[in-house]
Design a protein around this motif. Structure first.
Motif, PDB file in Angstrom:
ATOM      1  N   LEU A  23       1.833  -8.854  -0.351  1.00 20.90           N
ATOM      2  CA  LEU A  23       0.542  -8.590   0.265  1.00 20.90           C
ATOM      3  C   LEU A  23       0.807  -7.893   1.594  1.00 20.90           C
ATOM      4  N   ILE A  24       0.392  -6.645   1.700  1.00 21.25           N
ATOM      5  CA  ILE A  24       0.671  -5.839   2.879  1.00 21.25           C
ATOM      6  C   ILE A  24      -0.620  -5.638   3.663  1.00 21.25           C
ATOM      7  N   ARG A  25      -0.695  -6.233   4.828  1.00 17.03           N
ATOM      8  CA  ARG A  25      -1.837  -6.010   5.712  1.00 17.03           C
ATOM      9  C   ARG A  25      -1.533  -4.759   6.533  1.00 17.03           C
ATOM     10  N   MET A  26      -2.227  -3.697   6.220  1.00 20.32           N
ATOM     11  CA  MET A  26      -1.896  -2.400   6.791  1.00 20.32           C
ATOM     12  C   MET A  26      -2.001  -2.392   8.313  1.00 20.32           C
ATOM     13  N   ASP A  27      -2.962  -3.126   8.871  1.00 20.72           N
ATOM     14  CA  ASP A  27      -3.122  -3.104  10.323  1.00 20.72           C
ATOM     15  C   ASP A  27      -2.052  -3.913  11.041  1.00 20.72           C
ATOM     16  N   GLN A  28      -1.189  -4.621  10.284  1.00 22.29           N
ATOM     17  CA  GLN A  28      -0.092  -5.359  10.892  1.00 22.29           C
ATOM     18  C   GLN A  28       1.256  -4.679  10.683  1.00 22.29           C
ATOM     19  N   MET A  29       1.246  -3.565   9.967  1.00 21.04           N
ATOM     20  CA  MET A  29       2.468  -2.839   9.688  1.00 21.04           C
ATOM     21  C   MET A  29       2.681  -1.731  10.729  1.00 21.04           C
ATOM     22  N   PRO A  30       3.948  -1.410  11.033  1.00 22.69           N
ATOM     23  CA  PRO A  30       4.210  -0.305  11.959  1.00 22.69           C
ATOM     24  C   PRO A  30       3.807   1.031  11.343  1.00 22.69           C
ATOM     25  N   GLU A  31       3.608   2.007  12.202  1.00 25.70           N
ATOM     26  CA  GLU A  31       3.096   3.309  11.762  1.00 25.70           C
ATOM     27  C   GLU A  31       4.030   3.984  10.764  1.00 25.70           C
ATOM     28  N   TYR A  32       5.356   3.798  10.932  1.00 25.61           N
ATOM     29  CA  TYR A  32       6.266   4.491  10.028  1.00 25.61           C
ATOM     30  C   TYR A  32       6.210   3.927   8.612  1.00 25.61           C
ATOM     31  N   ILE A  33       5.563   2.772   8.421  1.00 25.38           N
ATOM     32  CA  ILE A  33       5.276   2.273   7.067  1.00 25.38           C
ATOM     33  C   ILE A  33       3.925   2.819   6.596  1.00 25.38           C
ATOM     34  N   THR A  34       2.914   2.701   7.443  1.00 23.98           N
ATOM     35  CA  THR A  34       1.560   2.991   6.988  1.00 23.98           C
ATOM     36  C   THR A  34       1.262   4.474   6.849  1.00 23.98           C
ATOM     37  N   GLU A  35       1.904   5.337   7.654  1.00 27.67           N
ATOM     38  CA  GLU A  35       1.523   6.744   7.631  1.00 27.67           C
ATOM     39  C   GLU A  35       1.768   7.397   6.276  1.00 27.67           C
ATOM     40  N   THR A  36       2.687   6.853   5.496  1.00 30.31           N
ATOM     41  CA  THR A  36       2.938   7.401   4.163  1.00 30.31           C
ATOM     42  C   THR A  36       1.946   6.856   3.137  1.00 30.31           C
TER      43      THR A  36
END
Length: 364
Positions: A122-135
């Motif tokens: 379960l990945i909470r996008m707002d808790q992930m660093p940008e280099y994970i979420t930007e992709t």
């Protein structure tokens, strides 16, 4: 609603291991995964990942040294263009980790495949660093992304070891398959076939707003009451699964002003879906008993007596609301948890007796 005040951890072991001891990636490690030309082209240094999304990927490592910068890209785009991942979504994903150890060589990391353990992350996008979420952001569900994190420097290896973390050799590689998403304000589909009523509370909801719960001027039931308001069509929730829900809770007993104010609600957190393990003591007994067996896609009203909630007195509740409680819960999703780690059996000698782990500590 929690039995304990501590926040629940998001199960992102694979991603945490990939960044190891680094709190953030240096800027000079980052590079665009796509080159701007007539068509988007993947960085040629990325491993080749094949196979259908939804199945364990097959990976081929390039015949080059692992790059000394972070690179990533979407290697397979899903068909769900009407379900694009948002920057504050809760994303359900299968994640597999590998170590790229040398040119053309690499191996999966043991125990770091959600395909293998049968439990998605379960990945909470707002808790992930940008280099994970930007992709991942703005990609459709069903997409597959691959990440390469550079080998650790000697200083970073020392730092990791001092923190009791393993210091893997080579580059870390993640493959993330996005399975589903839940956005802020998500509710189950369909219209309510019942709003409760009678001697039970009445529940109304306007669109995706927080449900309104009207408690009758009557005694609360002594037993747990579970009232389906919307009948879901998904699989039944099983004990031990991680469930994703929207919920609102009020006390049955009115306050000094005669009001039944909301004491806990995912809507008060911006409508961010809540996740927890169900049927395993992570939440109050009324939830464990009332939600297990419900179908995904259901909205249920739970009237929970105090002995299945936080207690019937202020002393028992210890700061939580005492007495009977009323919850309206939308069951958005349910997914298996990874199995617990296996405990090693103690070794036995030829006579069948257990062998002490440290012979020096055994008495003569």
């Amino acid at each position: 609603m929690h039995r304990r005040a501590a926040a629940l951890a998001v199960p992102l072991t694979a991603i945490a291991l990939a960044v190891s001891s680094c709190s953030s990636l240096p800027e000079d490690w980052r590079t665009p995964a796509f080159l701007s030309m007539n068509d988007d082209t993947l960085d040629s240094r990325l491993p080749q990942v094949t196979g259908d999304v939804g199945e364990e990927p097959e990976i081929t490592f390039p015949d080059i040294e692992p790059p000394d910068e972070e690179i990533s890209g979407v290697v397979s785009k899903g068909a769900g263009e009407d379900a694009l991942v948002g920057a504050d979504d809760l994303v359900i994903a299968n994640v597999v980790q590998y170590q790229w150890t040398a040119p053309g060589e690499g191996e999966p990391v043991e125990g770091q495949s959600s395909y293998e353990n049968g439990a998605p992350d379960l990945i909470r996008m707002d808790q992930m660093p940008e280099y994970i979420t930007e992709t991942l952001v703005s990609q459709p569900i069903g997409s597959r992304a691959v990440y390469v994190f550079p080998p650790l420097s000697e200083e970073e290896k020392t730092q990791a070891e001092s923190m009791g973390q393993p210091a893997p050799e080579g580059a870390s590689v993640l493959v993330i398959d996005m399975v589903d998403r839940f956005s802020k304000g998500a509710v189950v589909p369909g219209e309510q076939s019942s709003d409760g009523g009678g001697d039970l509370p009445t529940v109304t909801q306007d669109g995706h707003s927080q449900p309104r719960i009207e408690v009758p001027d009557a005694d609360a039931p002594d037993e747990l009451e579970v009232t389906p308001l919307i009948e879901g069509e998904g699989a039944e929730v099983e004990a031990g699964q991680q469930v994703i829900v929207q919920y609102t809770g009020v006390r049955w007993e009115a306050d000094e002003n005669g009001e039944h104010d909301v004491f806990d609600s995912s809507w008060n957190q911006g409508g961010i879906p809540f996740d927890t393990t169900i049927g395993a003591g992570a939440v109050i007994e009324g939830w464990d008993e009332g939600i297990v067996g419900q179908k995904v896609g259901s909205r249920v009203m739970l009237v929970v007596p105090g002995d299945l909630a936080y207690g019937n007195t202020e002393e028992e509740a210890m700061g939580a609301p005492a007495g009977p409680l009323v919850f309206v819960v939308d069951v958005l999703g349910a997914y298996d948890n990874p199995p617990p780690p296996e405990q090693e059996e103690p070794a036995e000698d030829a006579g069948g007796d257990e062998v002490a782990e440290d012979p020096e500590e055994t008495e003569e």
